[in-house]
Design an enzyme around this catalytic site. Structure first.
Site, PDB file in Angstrom:
ATOM      1  N   ARG A  83      43.043  38.834  31.349  1.00 42.07           N
ATOM      2  CA  ARG A  83      43.361  38.088  32.563  1.00 42.07           C
ATOM      3  C   ARG A  83      43.706  36.627  32.236  1.00 42.07           C
ATOM      4  O   ARG A  83      42.927  35.945  31.593  1.00 42.07           O
ATOM      5  CB  ARG A  83      42.199  38.174  33.571  1.00 42.07           C
ATOM      6  CG  ARG A  83      42.099  39.557  34.215  1.00 42.07           C
ATOM      7  CD  ARG A  83      40.941  39.685  35.183  1.00 42.07           C
ATOM      8  NE  ARG A  83      39.686  39.966  34.522  1.00 42.07           N
ATOM      9  CZ  ARG A  83      38.558  40.279  35.166  1.00 42.07           C
ATOM     10  NH1 ARG A  83      38.548  40.354  36.482  1.00 42.07           N
ATOM     11  NH2 ARG A  83      37.448  40.528  34.489  1.00 42.07           N
ATOM     12  N   ASN A 106      32.398  25.505  36.256  1.00 43.25           N
ATOM     13  CA  ASN A 106      33.670  25.935  35.667  1.00 43.25           C
ATOM     14  C   ASN A 106      34.719  24.827  35.701  1.00 43.25           C
ATOM     15  O   ASN A 106      35.516  24.691  34.775  1.00 43.25           O
ATOM     16  CB  ASN A 106      34.183  27.202  36.366  1.00 43.25           C
ATOM     17  CG  ASN A 106      33.481  28.438  35.829  1.00 43.25           C
ATOM     18  OD1 ASN A 106      32.731  28.349  34.855  1.00 43.25           O
ATOM     19  ND2 ASN A 106      33.705  29.581  36.438  1.00 43.25           N
ATOM     20  N   CYS A 147      37.841  33.636  35.049  1.00 44.51           N
ATOM     21  CA  CYS A 147      37.068  32.668  35.834  1.00 44.51           C
ATOM     22  C   CYS A 147      37.703  31.281  35.939  1.00 44.51           C
ATOM     23  O   CYS A 147      38.008  30.838  37.043  1.00 44.51           O
ATOM     24  CB  CYS A 147      35.660  32.567  35.278  1.00 44.51           C
ATOM     25  SG  CYS A 147      34.733  34.092  35.489  1.00 44.51           S
ATOM     26  N   THR A 193      31.291  35.050  42.299  1.00 39.94           N
ATOM     27  CA  THR A 193      31.585  33.632  42.506  1.00 39.94           C
ATOM     28  C   THR A 193      32.282  33.482  43.849  1.00 39.94           C
ATOM     29  O   THR A 193      33.397  34.009  44.035  1.00 39.94           O
ATOM     30  CB  THR A 193      32.491  33.110  41.370  1.00 39.94           C
ATOM     31  OG1 THR A 193      31.824  33.352  40.131  1.00 39.94           O
ATOM     32  CG2 THR A 193      32.799  31.634  41.528  1.00 39.94           C
TER      33      THR A 193
END
Ligand SMILES: NC(=O)c1ccc[n+]([C@@H]2O[C@H](COP(=O)([O-])OP(=O)(O)OC[C@H]3O[C@@H](n4cnc5c(N)ncnc54)[C@H](O)[C@@H]3O)[C@@H](O)[C@H]2O)c1
Length: 453
Positions: free
Chosen positions: A334, A214, A266, A121
């Site tokens: 994460r 996203n 993300c 990305t």
């Protein structure tokens, strides 16, 4: 086709394995030698359902192999995927260090015409930078090659990555020339057997599409979470509201679950990167900032509820936590909401007994001191966490936690208080079993009785 994939993380590893499964010969390059050794022995360094059997089959067939040497792995590749990480830099922008390093290495080693595809990305304009870097290195070496660059952002979800890669909703190809598009169409054809889902666009539109997707998804989560906070004040159950709005086809049922916040590798970093991008363009990204701020607040709600429940005194309390990974189906921690809760509880002097079906080891590696001091204990089962607990918090909604034996849990706990961070339980059932029940944007049950006691 002869393919190289650079980076063997969630995206690179899944892409490499699935492409090998379709009959391509795939060389996967990873700079972490221990990871390469593990993968070459058929063992997964990550938890991803369905991936290990495919990995072993493809290693066995010789279609898939792993190594640390980029030059060797790309020597005869027709298509080279860049799938390295793009973590958030200090100012929130995407750190392109790994991507640009790979571009330089490619420019220094390529000796044949090929297509380089950026799957990581990356912000708008990055593919052009990759192209320029390769071109510069080639020209310094006096090589007149035709190395084209395309964008092919990845939309797989951790926890269902193999399924998503094998049956994608869409495959986006950003390219400036027809030859690149044709090559990628051919590569993806086996994944499109029942109907075509390839969308071709400009390089820049492809790069931006990933961030926009996203940002939209994160915005839906933050919006429903804001509605949930308002519901809590108005004595309205957000779960009834969710069903009420989800039935509207313009809204739909996905990504409108109130909870203790989104995490993962993300959404948080991509929203931040888009904010930074807007700032650099002199634009005020008010909605994106609000999405991020709401999410940061949401991650603190469980701790706030616990603190309130214990009258501000968490020192010495024993809190059970179910679920640590940022979402079910992965061991990825994460930006997980569990980490915010864990750290706040440890700072407040509470003791923790936690269980995650697959992420215990990752948490153990992060908190050796708290574990050594006995402040954090990682348990083998959800019931073990409940032993002697003053409160139980559901953070990640793994299937294993959906229908536990609550009578057993209640009997094991010192005081039966349940904080449902994903709104998955039936408040009435828990109330009848004697639990104090608090959730996100739902009326609390049993709280008055607990306060009186
Ligand atoms: N994880 C997801 O669910 C997901 C989904 C879609 C897109 N993405 C994007 O895909 C990219 C990769 O994400 P990820 O989660 O797989 O990252 P990751 O951190 O899990 O894996 C990246 C891997 O690349 C390796 N690497 C870094 N530099 C290298 C180099 N020069 N040579 C060889 N290997 C190198 C790292 O050691 C690591 O194993 C990111 O841009 C991410 O935003 C991720």
């Amino acid at each position: 086709m002869r393919i190289s994939v650079i980076g063997a993380g969630y995206v690179g590893l899944v892409s490499a394995t699935c492409l090998a499964e379709m009959g391509n010969r795939v060389r996967c390059v990873e700079r972490d030698a221990a990871r390469v050794a593990q993968l070459s022995a058929g063992r997964l360094p990550i938890h991803e359902p369905g991936l290990e059997p495919l990995l072993r089959t493809q290693l066995g067939s010789g279609q898939l192999s792993f190594g640390c040497e980029l030059a060797e792995a790309v020597a005869d590749a027709e298509v080279i995927f860049i799938a390295v990480g793009t973590p958030a830099g200090e100012d929130g922008s995407a750190d392109l260090g790994h991507v640009l390093q790979v571009a330089r290495e490619l420019g220094q080693s390529l000796a044949h015409n090929c297509l380089v595809v950026v799957k990581s990305t990356v912000p708008v304009g990055t593919c052009e930078r990759v192209q320029e870097s390769i071109r510069q290195q080639l020209s310094e070496r006096g090589m007149a090659l035709k190395v084209r660059v395309a964008s092919n952002p990845e939309f797989l979800k951790e926890g269902s990555a193999v399924e998503d890669f094998m049956r994608p909703d869409r495959v986006i190809i950003g390219a400036a020339d027809q030859a690149s598009i044709n090559l990628l169409r051919r590569l993806y054809a086996p994944f499109m057997r029942n109907h075509e889902r390839i969308l071709c666009m400009s390089l820049r539109a492809a790069e931006f599409s990933k961030y926009a997707a996203n940002a939209f998804l994160a915005a839906r989560i933050s919006l429903i979470n804001e509605m949930a906070s308002l519901c809590a004040r108005l004595d309205v159950d957000i779960e009834e509201v969710r069903r009420g709005i989800g039935s509207d086809r313009r809204i739909g049922t996905h990504f409108i679950y109130a909870g203790c916040g989104y995490g993962g590798s993300c959404f948080p970093k991509d929203v931040r990167a888009l904010i930074r991008c807007a700032e650099l363009e002199g634009m005020e990204p008010g909605i994106l900032r609000a999405v991020e701020a709401r999410n940061a607040l949401q991650k603190t709600l469980l701790f706030q509820a616990l603190r309130e429940h214990f009258g501000g005194q968490l020192k010495g309390r024993l809190v059970a936590i179910w679920g640590l990974a940022f979402k079910p189906g992965t061991d990825d921690l994460r930006e997980a909401p569990s980490l915010v809760l864990l750290e706040a509880l440890l700072a407040a002097g509470a003791r923790i007994q936690a269980h995650d079906p697959v992420a215990n080891a990752a948490v153990a590696a992060r908190y050796p001191q708290a574990i050594g001091e006995g402040r954090l204990r990682l348990c083998e089962s959800p019931y073990e966490t409940s032993e002697g607990a003053d409160a139980l918090v559901l953070v990640t909604e793994w299937k294993q936690f959906r229908q536990p034996d609550f009578a057993r849990v209640r009997a094991l706990m010192r005081t039966p208080a349940l904080f449902d961070g994903r709104n998955i339980y039936d408040p009435q059932q828990l109330f009848e079993l004697g639990f104090v029940y608090r959730a996100i944007g739902r009326p609390s049950l049993g709280v008055a009785a607990a306060d009186a006691a």
